[in-house]
Design a protein around this motif. Sequence first.
Motif, PDB file in Angstrom:
ATOM      1  N   LEU A   1      26.137 -25.076 -65.876  1.00  0.00           N
ATOM      2  CA  LEU A   1      25.720 -24.106 -64.874  1.00  0.00           C
ATOM      3  C   LEU A   1      25.502 -22.680 -65.832  1.00  0.00           C
ATOM      4  O   LEU A   1      24.650 -22.134 -65.599  1.00  0.00           O
TER       5      LEU A   1
ATOM      6  N   MET B   1      32.349 -22.297 -59.557  1.00  0.00           N
ATOM      7  CA  MET B   1      31.088 -21.265 -59.823  1.00  0.00           C
ATOM      8  C   MET B   1      31.722 -19.867 -59.944  1.00  0.00           C
ATOM      9  O   MET B   1      31.215 -18.795 -60.978  1.00  0.00           O
TER      10      MET B   1
ATOM     11  N   PHE C   1      23.257 -28.531 -60.136  1.00  0.00           N
ATOM     12  CA  PHE C   1      24.848 -28.026 -60.315  1.00  0.00           C
ATOM     13  C   PHE C   1      25.308 -28.624 -59.042  1.00  0.00           C
ATOM     14  O   PHE C   1      26.406 -29.549 -59.110  1.00  0.00           O
TER      15      PHE C   1
ATOM     16  N   PRO D   1      21.719 -20.794 -65.827  1.00  0.00           N
ATOM     17  CA  PRO D   1      22.128 -20.203 -64.316  1.00  0.00           C
ATOM     18  C   PRO D   1      20.778 -20.073 -63.724  1.00  0.00           C
ATOM     19  O   PRO D   1      20.649 -19.051 -62.893  1.00  0.00           O
TER      20      PRO D   1
ATOM     21  N   LEU E   1      26.800 -14.859 -59.864  1.00  0.00           N
ATOM     22  CA  LEU E   1      27.711 -15.964 -60.083  1.00  0.00           C
ATOM     23  C   LEU E   1      29.058 -15.585 -59.783  1.00  0.00           C
ATOM     24  O   LEU E   1      30.048 -16.278 -59.651  1.00  0.00           O
TER      25      LEU E   1
ATOM     26  N   ASN F   1      18.666 -25.017 -61.805  1.00  0.00           N
ATOM     27  CA  ASN F   1      19.780 -25.721 -62.323  1.00  0.00           C
ATOM     28  C   ASN F   1      21.157 -25.326 -61.508  1.00  0.00           C
ATOM     29  O   ASN F   1      21.948 -26.233 -61.359  1.00  0.00           O
ATOM     30  N   VAL F   2      21.013 -24.400 -60.634  1.00  0.00           N
ATOM     31  CA  VAL F   2      22.113 -24.164 -59.741  1.00  0.00           C
ATOM     32  C   VAL F   2      21.883 -25.147 -58.620  1.00  0.00           C
ATOM     33  O   VAL F   2      23.092 -25.887 -58.141  1.00  0.00           O
TER      34      VAL F   2
END
Length: 414
Positions: A55, A297, A67, A59, A320, A63-64
């Motif tokens: 992550l 996270m 994840f 980010p 984040l 990709n989040v």
Amino acid sequence: MTMTHGQPDSVSIEDGVQDSQAPSPPPTDEQRVTWLELFFDLIFVVAFDQLAKRLGDTPSGANVGLFLLLFTAVWWAWAGNTTFAARYGNDRRVYRWGSLLQLVTLGIIALTERGDLDQTGQAFALAYGANRLILVGMYLVTLRRDPDAAVFARPTAAGYGLGALIWLGSAGLGGTAQLALWCLALGVDLLTPLLIRERHGAALPHQEHLPERVGLLQIIALGGVVNEVVTGGRQRDLTWDSLGAALFAIAAAVALWRLYFDQARALPVALAHRVGRVSAFLAWLYGHLPFTVSVVMLGVGLGHGIGDTDPAHDAVNRALVVWPLAGALLTLALLRWNARRLTVHRARPDRSLLALSLGAAAAGGLALSGLGTLPLHAAVAALTLALALIVATDPLTRRLGQIEERLGASGSPI
């Protein structure tokens, strides 16, 4: 509330309505966490760390999403092993050998989590499918040795087996098609316990052992926050700004620890045994998934905020931090509400529930603040510490803890 023959004469339930299934009697034997279980849980230190690095490296929105998919799969692998041990015992040969085999698959899963799925997707799918098949085998062995376990074990094995076959079948694909099958397989896994909700009364997990294992996993996730902060600090010279940001981040982790462990964490499990409230138990179990992922996270955001010197990344790092913090606080509020509604009359005020809900909203509001790393971390620390103080001094928190103790369901102190 008095106790007769190990059971409460009465339990104050909000609406007095009980689930239709007959609850199993509460367990009277002690079930300690074994060295094998501790070893099994420590594998997730590596798994969470690899996912956090994935992550943090990229980010982006896509990709989040990836994840979250991978994290849910890894968390569900842990939950499958943990609930099996809490239901059927952690000292049986089937559990010991099955867990050792699962450890091998988890090592491969952790190894492939950070890589490009075009290269590691096949290995991940095969390892995860094998992990699920091992769990299915554990249920089938239990079913063979104890026919009375068929009520719960047979449909569970069938659902998990279908999910495992989909995972294995996805290994032959790639790209979007593979991800679609992963989502389908994970959906089958997650829905299986919900679809057989009325059968849980025949195999309720140990009311002390399961909350203890769940608590240990939260400690692993919170420890990951400290690891991310230390890693981020190594990327910069030690200045008062970086040290202050790290100190505030660690203070926030400590406050979250206090917020989680100050709660009456095992009440829904105990009441599933006492009055058959299986729906509340399932809400409790599934509710820990968003809390754990939010903490992991949050650690990524705090660590990258300290180590990143590029101002262009400030908005991403801030997101984040604030949104996972909001998720963690909101989940804590829902977990408290789930325990409170079972044992306390609805008219009774709950200042902690209100504070946690407002805290989640305030955390989300920090996304618009434009704060830099040091003031942002200071705000996060101040918010979480204030909430921890409110919850710790709330008479209702103490009341819920007393009810939990009377039910014999308080988890072992960590």
